[in-house]
Structure formats: structure tokens, C-alpha cells
Design a protein around this motif. Structure first.
Motif, PDB file in Angstrom:
ATOM      1  N   THR A 187       0.852  -1.203   0.000  1.00  0.00           N
ATOM      2  CA  THR A 187       0.000   0.000   0.000  1.00  0.00           C
ATOM      3  C   THR A 187       0.880   1.242   0.000  1.00  0.00           C
ATOM      4  N   VAL A 188       0.668   2.131  -0.960  1.00  0.00           N
ATOM      5  CA  VAL A 188       1.421   3.385  -1.063  1.00  0.00           C
ATOM      6  C   VAL A 188       0.441   4.563  -0.970  1.00  0.00           C
ATOM      7  N   GLU A 189       0.942   5.736  -0.621  1.00  0.00           N
ATOM      8  CA  GLU A 189       0.130   6.953  -0.482  1.00  0.00           C
ATOM      9  C   GLU A 189       0.629   8.030  -1.434  1.00  0.00           C
ATOM     10  N   ARG A 190      -0.325   8.935  -1.841  1.00  0.00           N
ATOM     11  CA  ARG A 190       0.028  10.108  -2.630  1.00  0.00           C
ATOM     12  C   ARG A 190      -0.915  11.262  -2.245  1.00  0.00           C
ATOM     13  N   GLU A 191      -0.420  12.434  -2.435  1.00  0.00           N
ATOM     14  CA  GLU A 191      -1.199  13.634  -2.124  1.00  0.00           C
ATOM     15  C   GLU A 191      -1.862  14.157  -3.397  1.00  0.00           C
ATOM     16  N   GLU A 192      -3.121  14.596  -3.278  1.00  0.00           N
ATOM     17  CA  GLU A 192      -3.864  15.176  -4.392  1.00  0.00           C
ATOM     18  C   GLU A 192      -4.416  16.549  -3.959  1.00  0.00           C
ATOM     19  N   VAL A 193      -4.608  17.427  -4.913  1.00  0.00           N
ATOM     20  CA  VAL A 193      -5.109  18.785  -4.650  1.00  0.00           C
ATOM     21  C   VAL A 193      -6.640  18.755  -4.498  1.00  0.00           C
ATOM     22  N   ARG A 194      -7.095  19.380  -3.428  1.00  0.00           N
ATOM     23  CA  ARG A 194      -8.532  19.518  -3.222  1.00  0.00           C
ATOM     24  C   ARG A 194      -8.852  21.003  -2.978  1.00  0.00           C
ATOM     25  N   VAL A 195      -9.776  21.534  -3.729  1.00  0.00           N
ATOM     26  CA  VAL A 195     -10.164  22.958  -3.611  1.00  0.00           C
ATOM     27  C   VAL A 195     -11.280  23.072  -2.574  1.00  0.00           C
ATOM     28  N   GLU A 196     -11.066  23.919  -1.579  1.00  0.00           N
ATOM     29  CA  GLU A 196     -12.058  24.139  -0.530  1.00  0.00           C
ATOM     30  C   GLU A 196     -12.570  25.594  -0.619  1.00  0.00           C
ATOM     31  N   ARG A 197     -13.810  25.785  -0.562  1.00  0.00           N
ATOM     32  CA  ARG A 197     -14.449  27.111  -0.599  1.00  0.00           C
ATOM     33  C   ARG A 197     -15.240  27.293   0.706  1.00  0.00           C
ATOM     34  N   GLU A 198     -15.110  28.509   1.260  1.00  0.00           N
ATOM     35  CA  GLU A 198     -15.864  28.822   2.479  1.00  0.00           C
ATOM     36  C   GLU A 198     -16.422  30.244   2.365  1.00  0.00           C
ATOM     37  N   PRO A 199     -17.608  30.499   2.826  1.00  0.00           N
ATOM     38  CA  PRO A 199     -18.209  31.839   2.747  1.00  0.00           C
ATOM     39  C   PRO A 199     -17.507  32.815   3.716  1.00  0.00           C
ATOM     40  N   ILE A 200     -17.678  34.117   3.454  1.00  0.00           N
ATOM     41  CA  ILE A 200     -17.126  35.162   4.315  1.00  0.00           C
ATOM     42  C   ILE A 200     -18.016  35.297   5.530  1.00  0.00           C
ATOM     43  N   THR A 201     -17.373  35.129   6.657  1.00  0.00           N
ATOM     44  CA  THR A 201     -18.089  35.253   7.921  1.00  0.00           C
ATOM     45  C   THR A 201     -17.326  36.237   8.793  1.00  0.00           C
ATOM     46  N   ASP A 202     -17.919  36.517   9.932  1.00  0.00           N
ATOM     47  CA  ASP A 202     -17.239  37.422  10.849  1.00  0.00           C
ATOM     48  C   ASP A 202     -15.900  36.840  11.300  1.00  0.00           C
ATOM     49  N   ALA A 203     -15.801  35.503  11.293  1.00  0.00           N
ATOM     50  CA  ALA A 203     -14.579  34.873  11.768  1.00  0.00           C
ATOM     51  C   ALA A 203     -13.430  35.040  10.787  1.00  0.00           C
ATOM     52  N   ASN A 204     -13.723  35.038   9.474  1.00  0.00           N
ATOM     53  CA  ASN A 204     -12.640  35.122   8.490  1.00  0.00           C
ATOM     54  C   ASN A 204     -12.638  36.428   7.717  1.00  0.00           C
ATOM     55  N   ARG A 205     -13.435  37.391   8.154  1.00  0.00           N
ATOM     56  CA  ARG A 205     -13.540  38.627   7.379  1.00  0.00           C
ATOM     57  C   ARG A 205     -12.209  39.384   7.413  1.00  0.00           C
ATOM     58  N   GLY A 206     -11.570  39.399   8.564  1.00  0.00           N
ATOM     59  CA  GLY A 206     -10.324  40.137   8.645  1.00  0.00           C
ATOM     60  C   GLY A 206      -9.284  39.571   7.681  1.00  0.00           C
ATOM     61  N   ALA A 207      -9.191  38.220   7.557  1.00  0.00           N
ATOM     62  CA  ALA A 207      -8.226  37.617   6.629  1.00  0.00           C
ATOM     63  C   ALA A 207      -8.622  37.864   5.192  1.00  0.00           C
ATOM     64  N   ALA A 208      -9.928  37.972   4.932  1.00  0.00           N
ATOM     65  CA  ALA A 208     -10.381  38.186   3.558  1.00  0.00           C
ATOM     66  C   ALA A 208     -10.093  39.599   3.093  1.00  0.00           C
ATOM     67  N   LEU A 209     -10.137  40.588   4.006  1.00  0.00           N
ATOM     68  CA  LEU A 209      -9.928  41.973   3.616  1.00  0.00           C
ATOM     69  C   LEU A 209      -8.467  42.383   3.721  1.00  0.00           C
ATOM     70  N   ASP A 210      -7.585  41.457   4.117  1.00  0.00           N
ATOM     71  CA  ASP A 210      -6.162  41.773   4.233  1.00  0.00           C
ATOM     72  C   ASP A 210      -5.559  41.803   2.846  1.00  0.00           C
ATOM     73  N   GLY A 211      -5.117  42.894   2.398  1.00  0.00           N
ATOM     74  CA  GLY A 211      -4.531  43.017   1.085  1.00  0.00           C
ATOM     75  C   GLY A 211      -5.353  43.916   0.196  1.00  0.00           C
ATOM     76  N   PRO A 212      -4.876  44.116  -1.053  1.00  0.00           N
ATOM     77  CA  PRO A 212      -5.596  44.996  -1.967  1.00  0.00           C
ATOM     78  C   PRO A 212      -6.986  44.439  -2.268  1.00  0.00           C
ATOM     79  N   ALA A 213      -7.839  45.365  -2.650  1.00  0.00           N
ATOM     80  CA  ALA A 213      -9.212  44.953  -2.931  1.00  0.00           C
ATOM     81  C   ALA A 213      -9.266  44.124  -4.213  1.00  0.00           C
ATOM     82  N   ILE A 214      -8.551  44.594  -5.241  1.00  0.00           N
ATOM     83  CA  ILE A 214      -8.521  43.858  -6.509  1.00  0.00           C
ATOM     84  C   ILE A 214      -7.054  43.645  -6.870  1.00  0.00           C
TER      85      ILE A 214
END
Length: 272
Positions: A187-214
Motif C-alpha cells: 500500500t502506497v500513499e500520494r497527495e492530491e489537490v482539493r479545492v475548498e471554498r468557504e463563505p465570508i463570515t465574521d470569523a474570516n472577514r479580517g483575513a479576507a480583507l487583508d490586502g488589496p481589494a482587486i
């Protein structure tokens, strides 16, 4: 020509007598020399199962090969020679019988043989054979030759069976290398890319607004996987050896033997 020096070497080395086809007839027994010249002219060959029978062979045309004596006769010719007791001396009658036998097999002619004198063993002294003539008179006479005594001897062959050890075959162990495919599953293992999407909430808003707007950005992640690594190791698995065991079994020996019979020839028994 065979000399006395050759004879001494054959006797000391216990050589063998070799026939025309290279077959060993038997071992050298005694050598008989001429009474007048002292030159060797007969040799006895020890034949039979245990070497108990000795057959006479003329050596005038023989040759020495190393420690052996080669004669121009086959093994059967020698074994069929007249049976004469090797008692240390050959009388003329015995020598005549021997030369008569070998006359057809390359030996001297019967006439040439009988013109010489009988021989005696090189290792012994000559002794004649005397018949007792002081006893009672002989009844009747021999029709096949000179009258010797008043009776005849009846003989028969007896079968003496012995054993000799012979090499029949050889067994050996031999190790050799073969190649085969071995299949194993791991048995061997390998890593694969998985895209995760999460909505903007009060918990992650600060990280979402960090940086330029566009802006344009690029994000990279390193992927890993396991691959099989094969190594081979030589390990001992067993020990193998050869051994012998003795198996005993019975074997029947079937051989013809000759037996003499005496016929009275119709003699009458008169009673009074």
C-alpha cells in the motif's frame, strides 16, 4: 623375447596377463623355464572367481607392457586350456597337450613343441610323477591310452559363488541458479489537490480583507507520493547433503556345471 629379468619384474610386481583385445585375463602365477636352456616358456594365469584356477599360457610370442604380460590369445582360449596341476614341473605329455591346444591360436606347432624338453616352475624345483608298481596287479587295461592303475577318477565341477564389490553409478549434488518472477502487493500513499471554498463570515472577514481589494495572485502547494523501493537479500534456507544406505536383496545365480559319469559298459556280475 621374454628374459629372466622380465620374469623377475613380473613376479615381484604381481602383474597381470592381458589378452589380444586388451582384456585382463588374470594375474601372473608361476613362470616355468626350460630344463635345458633355462629360458622361460610357460606362465600360469590365476583365473576363476577367486583366482583359484591356474591356466598355462606359452610366452614365446608374449611381450612385456610395463608390469603386465601381453599374450596373443583371448581370455576364453586361455580359460579353455587343458587343466594341468601347477605342481612345479611339466612333463613332456602335459606340455604336448598344451601346445596342441594353442596350435590353432597362434602358438608353436605341435611338432615344434614336442621336440623340446618339459619345463619346471621358476620358483620351485622339478618333481616327476611316479606310479606305484609294487601293489596288486592291474585288472583289465585302458583302451584310451597306457594302462596306469586299476581305477579311474570321476570328477565333477562344483559351483563356488562369491561376491565382488563393483562401482555401478555415482550421485552428486550440483547447485545452479534460476530466475523467477515474484509478485508482491504493498500500500502506497500520494497527495492530491482539493479545492475548498468557504463563505465570508465574521470569523474570516479580517483575513479576507487583508490586502488589496482587486489584485492578481498565485498560490502553490507541493504534492508528495510514495513509491516502492525494491532491495534483494540472499538468505540461507536449507542444508542438503548426500548419504548412502545399504539395501540387501537375494539374487539367484544359475550356471552350468560339468559332471563325469562312469558307465560300466554292460559288465556281468557273476556270483558263486
Amino acid at each position: 623375447m621374454i628374459s629372466n629379468e622380465h620374469i623377475d619384474r613380473l613376479l615381484s610386481a604381481r602383474g597381470h596377463v592381458i589378452g589380444t583385445n586388451g582384456e585382463k585375463i588374470g594375474s601372473v602365477g608361476q613362470v616355468y623355464t626350460d630344463d635345458e636352456t633355462g629360458q622361460p616358456n610357460w606362465v600360469t594365469v590365476k583365473t576363476g572367481l577367486f583366482g583359484t584356477r591356474e591356466s598355462f599360457v606359452p610366452i614365446q610370442e608374449a611381450r612385456v607392457e610395463g608390469e603386465d604380460l601381453a599374450v596373443p590369445y583371448t581370455k576364453d582360449h586361455v580359460k579353455d586350456a587343458p587343466g594341468i596341476d601347477p605342481d612345479g614341473h611339466l612333463d613332456p605329455a602335459e606340455e604336448d597337450r598344451l601346445y596342441e591346444h594353442y596350435r590353432l591360436h597362434g602358438g608353436r606347432t605341435y611338432t615344434e613343441a614336442t621336440t623340446g624338453t618339459a619345463g619346471q616352475a621358476a620358483s620351485g624345483t622339478g618333481t616327476g610323477t611316479d606310479y606305484d608298481t609294487t601293489g596288486r596287479g592291474t585288472v583289465g587295461h585302458d583302451t584310451s591310452g597306457p594302462t596306469t592303475d586299476d581305477a579311474m577318477t570321476r570328477s565333477e565341477e562344483q559351483l563356488n559363488v562369491g561376491k565382488e564389490r563393483q562401482e555401478t553409478s555415482r550421485a552428486r549434488l550440483r547447485k545452479y541458479v534460476t530466475t523467477e518472477n515474484v509478485t508482491k502487493t504493498i500500500t502506497v500513499e500520494r497527495e492530491e489537490v482539493r479545492v475548498e471554498r468557504e463563505p465570508i463570515t465574521d470569523a474570516n472577514r479580517g483575513a479576507a480583507l487583508d490586502g488589496p481589494a482587486i489584485s492578481e495572485e498565485e498560490h502553490e502547494v507541493v504534492l508528495h507520493e510514495e513509491r516502492p523501493v525494491v532491495e534483494k537479500e540472499a538468505v540461507p534456507v536449507e542444508r542438503v547433503r548426500l548419504d548412502k544406505e545399504t539395501v540387501r536383496y537375494e539374487q539367484i545365480v544359475n550356471e552350468e556345471v560339468r559332471k563325469e559319469h562312469i558307465d560300466t559298459g554292460g559288465a556281468d556280475d557273476t556270483r558263486r
